[in-house]
Design a protein around this motif. Structure first.
Motif, PDB file in Angstrom:
ATOM      1  N   LEU A 152       0.833  -1.201   0.000  1.00  0.00           N
ATOM      2  CA  LEU A 152       0.000   0.000   0.000  1.00  0.00           C
ATOM      3  C   LEU A 152       0.872   1.258   0.000  1.00  0.00           C
ATOM      4  O   LEU A 152       1.927   1.284   0.629  1.00  0.00           O
ATOM      5  CB  LEU A 152      -0.872   0.036   1.261  1.00  0.00           C
ATOM      6  N   TYR A 153       0.366   2.293  -0.664  1.00  0.00           N
ATOM      7  CA  TYR A 153       0.950   3.628  -0.560  1.00  0.00           C
ATOM      8  C   TYR A 153       0.090   4.470   0.377  1.00  0.00           C
ATOM      9  O   TYR A 153      -1.139   4.451   0.267  1.00  0.00           O
ATOM     10  CB  TYR A 153       0.955   4.328  -1.924  1.00  0.00           C
TER      11      TYR A 153
ATOM     12  N   ILE B 167       0.461   9.101 -12.510  1.00  0.00           N
ATOM     13  CA  ILE B 167       1.071   9.402 -11.218  1.00  0.00           C
ATOM     14  C   ILE B 167       2.449   8.729 -11.211  1.00  0.00           C
ATOM     15  O   ILE B 167       2.565   7.555 -11.556  1.00  0.00           O
ATOM     16  CB  ILE B 167       0.234   8.805 -10.065  1.00  0.00           C
TER      17      ILE B 167
ATOM     18  N   LEU C 209      -2.863   6.106 -12.354  1.00  0.00           N
ATOM     19  CA  LEU C 209      -3.627   7.140 -13.050  1.00  0.00           C
ATOM     20  C   LEU C 209      -4.246   8.132 -12.068  1.00  0.00           C
ATOM     21  O   LEU C 209      -4.997   7.745 -11.172  1.00  0.00           O
ATOM     22  CB  LEU C 209      -4.748   6.524 -13.897  1.00  0.00           C
TER      23      LEU C 209
ATOM     24  N   PRO D  51       2.422  12.709  -5.065  1.00  0.00           N
ATOM     25  CA  PRO D  51       1.921  12.898  -6.420  1.00  0.00           C
ATOM     26  C   PRO D  51       0.463  12.498  -6.605  1.00  0.00           C
ATOM     27  O   PRO D  51       0.026  12.341  -7.732  1.00  0.00           O
ATOM     28  CB  PRO D  51       2.822  11.938  -7.207  1.00  0.00           C
ATOM     29  N   PHE D  52      -0.299  12.383  -5.516  1.00  0.00           N
ATOM     30  CA  PHE D  52      -1.654  11.833  -5.634  1.00  0.00           C
ATOM     31  C   PHE D  52      -2.748  12.907  -5.739  1.00  0.00           C
ATOM     32  O   PHE D  52      -3.896  12.606  -6.043  1.00  0.00           O
ATOM     33  CB  PHE D  52      -1.949  10.936  -4.428  1.00  0.00           C
TER      34      PHE D  52
ATOM     35  N   ARG E 225      -2.247   1.182 -11.202  1.00  0.00           N
ATOM     36  CA  ARG E 225      -2.292   2.003  -9.981  1.00  0.00           C
ATOM     37  C   ARG E 225      -1.822   3.432 -10.229  1.00  0.00           C
ATOM     38  O   ARG E 225      -1.739   4.211  -9.280  1.00  0.00           O
ATOM     39  CB  ARG E 225      -1.428   1.345  -8.902  1.00  0.00           C
TER      40      ARG E 225
ATOM     41  N   LEU F 190      -5.589   6.063   2.794  1.00  0.00           N
ATOM     42  CA  LEU F 190      -5.371   5.066   1.735  1.00  0.00           C
ATOM     43  C   LEU F 190      -6.171   5.338   0.471  1.00  0.00           C
ATOM     44  O   LEU F 190      -5.693   5.086  -0.634  1.00  0.00           O
ATOM     45  CB  LEU F 190      -5.747   3.664   2.234  1.00  0.00           C
TER      46      LEU F 190
ATOM     47  N   ARG G 279      -6.603   2.775  -9.231  1.00  0.00           N
ATOM     48  CA  ARG G 279      -6.364   3.778  -8.186  1.00  0.00           C
ATOM     49  C   ARG G 279      -5.069   3.401  -7.465  1.00  0.00           C
ATOM     50  O   ARG G 279      -4.617   2.249  -7.561  1.00  0.00           O
ATOM     51  CB  ARG G 279      -7.545   3.868  -7.230  1.00  0.00           C
ATOM     52  N   PRO G 280      -4.446   4.369  -6.761  1.00  0.00           N
ATOM     53  CA  PRO G 280      -3.132   4.078  -6.146  1.00  0.00           C
ATOM     54  C   PRO G 280      -3.155   2.827  -5.267  1.00  0.00           C
ATOM     55  O   PRO G 280      -2.217   2.034  -5.305  1.00  0.00           O
ATOM     56  CB  PRO G 280      -2.855   5.342  -5.329  1.00  0.00           C
ATOM     57  N   ASN G 281      -4.226   2.665  -4.485  1.00  0.00           N
ATOM     58  CA  ASN G 281      -4.416   1.440  -3.701  1.00  0.00           C
ATOM     59  C   ASN G 281      -5.708   0.785  -4.175  1.00  0.00           C
ATOM     60  O   ASN G 281      -6.799   1.205  -3.790  1.00  0.00           O
ATOM     61  CB  ASN G 281      -4.502   1.775  -2.207  1.00  0.00           C
TER      62      ASN G 281
ATOM     63  N   LEU H  71       4.515   6.935  -9.177  1.00  0.00           N
ATOM     64  CA  LEU H  71       4.320   6.256  -7.884  1.00  0.00           C
ATOM     65  C   LEU H  71       5.623   6.195  -7.093  1.00  0.00           C
ATOM     66  O   LEU H  71       6.707   6.122  -7.664  1.00  0.00           O
ATOM     67  CB  LEU H  71       3.783   4.845  -8.130  1.00  0.00           C
TER      68      LEU H  71
END
Lengths: 165, 165
Positions: free
Chosen positions: A24-25, B14, B85, A58-59, B83, A140, B107-109, B16
């Motif tokens: 996870l980020y 993004i 975009l 960067p989110f 993950r 999250l 999504r990132p997570n 990451l």
């Protein structure tokens, strides 16, 4: 009273796997008035406090259009919670309960979920109402709340352990 | 049309982070009738299919008392989703939307959330209605759904991007 592992009588431990299956980020942090877990309200409807979701680069570009939702689902990481309990003894209940029957932060993947009212967006910060977590809690995910799929006003939970179906 | 990165025009990537901040355990798998993403219904209310949550040892003991809930929140891992975009172009919408304004698996997570009706528990398997994911999807968490805190029947989402507040 806890034993050397921090477990209370009636609690059962999980022998957790040695490796993780996914990563996870942390996309930002949650700012609340509560510095410690002990100060937090029992749930986000027990307080009128306005809290903030601050999304880091960067989110932050991913917040575009989020103002279209009146309510959001916020997923966050209970970074102080143990992860190794299968059975727990919540203070409000007699006896032990399975972790997946509880909303306790203690769970194999301590991902918490709150439905919040979106009040305002100011750049990469969202002001919301309805959170109950510690200041600095890692963020999250943020999702729009859809009443059609997410709202079940008739849902019931029988704390004695048997659904009224 | 996609470019070499698989991104469509108007989509924004993004960069990451190089490392994860926390790790997840897959606690089991979701069994559904849909072998590929293309076969999945648009959402879990578009189908009457009964799906199963199979919880693996060492996590299955944590299912105790879960039958007390008429509805559950299921968290699962969209293991095929990109993950990276920040802005996406959903097929139903004109123009780009921020990832956090969408329920897209990208999504990132990539943690997905569904509210399901609990039909039956059979040992370490729960039969539920209301899922829309691929067969074999990794399971992350199961929580009881509380109407008092989780249901917001009046919540609105304005897809044009401005909330009706």
């Amino acid at each position: 009273m806890s034993d050397a592992t921090g477990h209370r009588p009636g609690e059962a431990a999980i022998a957790l796997p040695e490796t993780y299956d996914a990563g996870l980020y942390f996309i930002g942090r949650i700012r609340t008035p509560w510095a410690t877990r002990g100060e937090c309200p029992k749930n986000g409807l027990k307080t009128d406090a306005v809290c903030s979701l601050t999304v880091d680069a960067p989110f932050s570009e991913a917040l575009q259009n989020v103002e279209g939702a009146s309510h959001l689902i916020v997923l966050y990481w209970m970074d102080e919670a143990a992860r190794d309990l299968a059975l727990q003894r919540p203070r409000h209940a007699e006896g032990s309960r399975g972790t997946f029957s509880l909303r306790s932060p203690v769970r194999p993947n301590p991902i918490a979920l709150s439905v919040v009212e979106l009040l305002e967006r100011d750049g990469s910060t969202l002001r919301v109402r309805g959170l109950d977590c510690r200041d600095g809690t890692p963020l999250l995910d943020i999702k729009p709340y859809f009443a059609t799929t997410d709202s079940r006003p008739g849902a019931t939970v029988d704390r004695a352990g048997t659904a009224a179906r």
